[in-house]
Design a protein around this motif. Structure first.
Motif, PDB file in Angstrom:
ATOM      1  N   VAL A  28       0.933  -1.209   0.037  1.00  0.00           N
ATOM      2  CA  VAL A  28      -0.129  -0.123   0.083  1.00  0.00           C
ATOM      3  C   VAL A  28       0.833   1.204  -0.111  1.00  0.00           C
ATOM      4  O   VAL A  28       0.557   2.288  -0.545  1.00  0.00           O
ATOM      5  N   PRO A 133      -3.463   4.712   4.422  1.00  0.00           N
ATOM      6  CA  PRO A 133      -2.805   3.503   4.106  1.00  0.00           C
ATOM      7  C   PRO A 133      -3.358   2.254   4.848  1.00  0.00           C
ATOM      8  O   PRO A 133      -3.164   1.217   4.842  1.00  0.00           O
ATOM      9  N   TYR A 166      -2.573   9.663  -0.850  1.00  0.00           N
ATOM     10  CA  TYR A 166      -3.683   8.669  -0.480  1.00  0.00           C
ATOM     11  C   TYR A 166      -4.825   8.865  -1.066  1.00  0.00           C
ATOM     12  O   TYR A 166      -5.872   8.097  -1.189  1.00  0.00           O
ATOM     13  N   TYR A 171      -4.487   2.272  -3.478  1.00  0.00           N
ATOM     14  CA  TYR A 171      -4.083   1.006  -3.583  1.00  0.00           C
ATOM     15  C   TYR A 171      -4.978  -0.123  -3.980  1.00  0.00           C
ATOM     16  O   TYR A 171      -4.929  -0.754  -5.042  1.00  0.00           O
TER      17      TYR A 171
END
Length: 373
Positions: A28, A133, A166, A171
């Motif tokens: 991630v 994350p 992020y 991810y």
């Protein structure tokens, strides 16, 4: 006493080592730029001492006073920083999305599906549940989990990433998307994250500011922004950030990505304007990081600088990353746009706007009634 101090110190060291190991091993956090890449970047004017730099020198002022005030704000916070309940998403009209007409569909925050010249393009497709994350910490999405949307999307000709934070490069979203995307366009260095997540290098193109190329009949260019990058403790500014220009036969599109207000917007307008629609960030602002995010009023000015015909405010409507109320950005943007006679388009999340003909200003204030349905 000495033994207690030693045990405490050992515990801290162990926890720090475990955290460092976790950040190294878990995908991630993405990849790291190679020494060979750093050698190439060192030749560039926007790279110095191992890091990318803004056109105008900038430094976040995180003195003790600001840190303390942020801690207080995080505990008390502004009123209505989050919606009172789950934010509804308009049923997606897949017939519009799959049509050959130029269109735009907002998924909240800075995530958009764009159709230009019948090319299906995704911009910053952060569709995951949390801008973090880890799932147990970080800002949770206001609406339902949007990852299921990916299963219904048509084949994607290209994905455009503005930077590696992020709330823009997710991810779970990339892992789920990667097999239905033909190509990825990213700022310099960001490709290391994608390759670690299973995207083949030949399907990734990295660009520097003002780099321009043709793709499937479209003209695309990465433009400067005043921001920063990084997904871990030790890789701040090792990858580039920016905005995107995408020019089709009928639609001239621009998105600012994240960043503070400065002279680069006028230069973008001079080089590539006018734009039929400009997506300008202005939703996570604070006096303590004024260089890194614009206020809604600055966003309206940036729209005028780039010579946009229709504006959409982005970087709001999905996550709480600042200390103001969650609807304050759009309400201030509406007022500023009205005063500046800017045509502001503000569709609900999930609605598809056809980018044909003259777009009418949209001030339906859906955010006021969204939770009353």
């Amino acid at each position: 006493m000495k033994k207690t101090m030693i045990y405490t110190l050992l515990t801290i060291i162990t926890l720090l080592a475990a955290a460092a190991l976790y950040m190294t091993l878990h995908p991630v956090f993405g990849g790291n730029v190679s020494p060979e890449q750093k050698e190439q970047f060192a030749k560039l004017s926007n790279y110095a001492d191992g890091k990318f730099v803004n056109q105008v020198p900038t430094q976040m002022d995180m003195n003790a006073s600001n840190v303390w005030s942020m801690l207080k704000d995080s505990m008390s916070g502004a009123k209505d920083r989050n919606p009172a309940g789950q934010l509804p998403v308009v049923p997606i009209d897949w017939s519009k999305i799959n049509s050959t007409e130029d269109s735009l569909t907002w998924f909240g925050h800075s995530a958009f599906l764009l159709s230009i010249d019948n090319k299906k393009l995704l911009v910053d497709p952060m569709l995951g549940p949390v801008a973090s994350p880890v799932t147990f910490a970080g800002s949770k999405r206001y609406s339902e989990n949007m990852l299921a949307v990916i299963d219904k999307l048509p084949p994607i000709d290209a994905v455009f990433i503005t930077h590696d934070h992020y709330d823009h490069l997710d991810y779970p979203s990339i892992r789920k998307l990667k097999d239905k995307v033909q190509h990825f366009f990213v700022p310099l260095g960001v490709g290391v994250h994608l390759t670690r997540w299973g995207v083949a290098e030949e399907r990734i193109t990295e660009l520097n500011w003002w780099d321009e190329m043709e793709y499937e009949g479209l003209t695309i260019a990465l433009t400067p922004a005043k921001h920063f990058s990084g997904r871990g403790l030790f890789n701040k500014d090792t990858t580039l950030w920016g905005g995107w220009v995408i020019l089709g036969k009928e639609t001239r599109f621009y998105t600012s990505g994240d960043g503070g207000y400065d002279a680069h917007f006028k230069e973008i307008g001079q080089r590539y304007g006018p734009f039929d629609i400009a997506l300008i960030e202005g939703g996570q602002y604070d006096r303590r990081w004024s260089w890194v995010h614009m206020t809604p009023e600055e966003a309206v000015q940036a729209h005028n600088d780039v010579n946009g015909r229709n504006m959409m405010l982005i970087h709001w409507g999905a996550f709480t990353l600042a200390y103001h109320g969650w609807t304050e950005p759009i309400e201030r943007a509406v007022a500023a746009a009205d005063q500046a006679k800017v045509k502001l388009i503000a569709p609900p999340i999930g609605e598809t706007i056809q980018l044909v003909g003259e777009l009418a200003p949209s001030h339906s204030s859906w955010w006021k009634s969204a939770l009353e349905r």
